[in-house]
Design an enzyme around this catalytic site. Structure first.
Site, short mmCIF file in Angstrom:
data_model
loop_
_atom_site.label_atom_id
_atom_site.label_comp_id
_atom_site.label_asym_id
_atom_site.label_seq_id
_atom_site.Cartn_x
_atom_site.Cartn_y
_atom_site.Cartn_z
N GLY A 3 35.44 34.26 39.76
CA GLY A 3 35.25 33.89 41.16
C GLY A 3 35.46 35.08 42.08
CG ASP A 4 34.05 36.93 46.36
OD1 ASP A 4 35.15 37.45 46.65
OD2 ASP A 4 32.99 37.17 46.94
CG PHE A 5 39.89 38.16 45.30
CD1 PHE A 5 39.36 38.99 46.27
CD2 PHE A 5 40.38 38.73 44.14
CE1 PHE A 5 39.31 40.36 46.10
CE2 PHE A 5 40.33 40.12 43.94
CZ PHE A 5 39.79 40.94 44.92
CG HIS A 23 45.66 50.21 43.87
ND1 HIS A 23 46.02 51.24 43.03
CD2 HIS A 23 44.70 49.51 43.21
CE1 HIS A 23 45.29 51.18 41.93
NE2 HIS A 23 44.49 50.13 42.00
CG ASP A 24 40.93 48.19 43.82
OD1 ASP A 24 41.39 49.29 43.47
OD2 ASP A 24 40.48 47.34 43.03
C1 LIG Z 1 41.48 48.05 39.63
S1 LIG Z 1 40.77 46.64 38.84
C2 LIG Z 1 42.21 45.88 38.14
C3 LIG Z 1 41.86 44.98 36.96
C4 LIG Z 1 43.05 44.38 36.19
N1 LIG Z 1 43.87 43.53 37.05
C5 LIG Z 1 43.88 45.47 35.57
O1 LIG Z 1 45.01 45.71 36.02
O2 LIG Z 1 43.42 46.08 34.62
C6 LIG Z 1 40.35 45.61 40.23
C7 LIG Z 1 39.73 44.29 39.84
O3 LIG Z 1 39.42 43.54 41.02
C8 LIG Z 1 38.25 42.79 40.75
N2 LIG Z 1 37.62 42.37 42.01
C9 LIG Z 1 37.05 43.17 42.95
N3 LIG Z 1 36.56 42.43 43.97
C10 LIG Z 1 36.81 41.13 43.65
C11 LIG Z 1 36.53 39.89 44.30
N4 LIG Z 1 35.91 39.86 45.50
N5 LIG Z 1 36.94 38.74 43.70
C12 LIG Z 1 37.59 38.78 42.51
N6 LIG Z 1 37.89 39.92 41.83
C13 LIG Z 1 37.49 41.08 42.40
C14 LIG Z 1 37.40 43.73 39.95
O4 LIG Z 1 36.44 43.02 39.21
C15 LIG Z 1 38.43 44.40 39.05
O5 LIG Z 1 38.58 43.69 37.85
#
Ligand SMILES: C[S@@+](CC[C@H](N)C(=O)[O-])C[C@H]1O[C@@H](n2cnc3c(N)ncnc32)[C@H](O)[C@@H]1O
Length: 113
Positions: A3-5, A23-24
């Site tokens: 899903g999309d958070f 942190h993203d």
């Molecule tokens: C830096 S990765 C961290 C992944 C995992 N939690 C880890 O520690 O290995 C950031 C994650 O956020 C997810 N993400 C980005 N935008 C998102 C959204 N709108 N809804 C859900 N997940 C999202 C990406 O798919 C990715 O898996």
């Protein structure tokens, strides 16, 4: 559950783990993500943020370096425990302790109130 958070309702749960998610993102998006968690979370649910949480007292060069990388690559940033607590509060979550892991990541805890 995929899903999309930012767009989808999150499931109700006893605990939510956000590992290297916040942190993203800039502060406004972090509050949006945490607010989505808060809307889904039953009162008393636990939120765990696992990240390279910066320390004001003992600046870790790994976290400071990652801070620059996140800014350049995603527009996000690393944060101190105090900065994370402010984001928790803006989303209606009560900040709790920050736990060291012995590694570069730390765990910031909050509770849905
Ligand atoms: C830096 S990765 C961290 C992944 C995992 N939690 C880890 O520690 O290995 C950031 C994650 O956020 C997810 N993400 C980005 N935008 C998102 C959204 N709108 N809804 C859900 N997940 C999202 C990406 O798919 C990715 O898996």
């Amino acid at each position: 559950m995929a899903g999309d958070f930012f767009a989808d309702a999150l499931p109700a749960a006893d605990a939510y783990v956000l590992m290297e998610i916040r942190h993203d993102w800039a502060d406004a998006e972090c509050v949006a993500i945490l607010s989505a968690v808060r809307r889904a979370a039953p009162r008393g649910a636990t939120v765990l943020v696992v990240e390279s949480i910066l320390s004001d007292a003992e600046p870790d060069p790994r976290g400071r370096t990652l801070d620059i990388v996140m800014l350049a690559v995603t527009g996000g940033r690393e944060r101190t425990a105090g900065e994370l607590a402010t984001l928790f509060e803006r989303a209606g979550l009560s900040p709790g302790p920050v736990v060291d892991t012995g590694g570069p990541l730390r765990i910031a805890e909050a509770t849905a109130v």
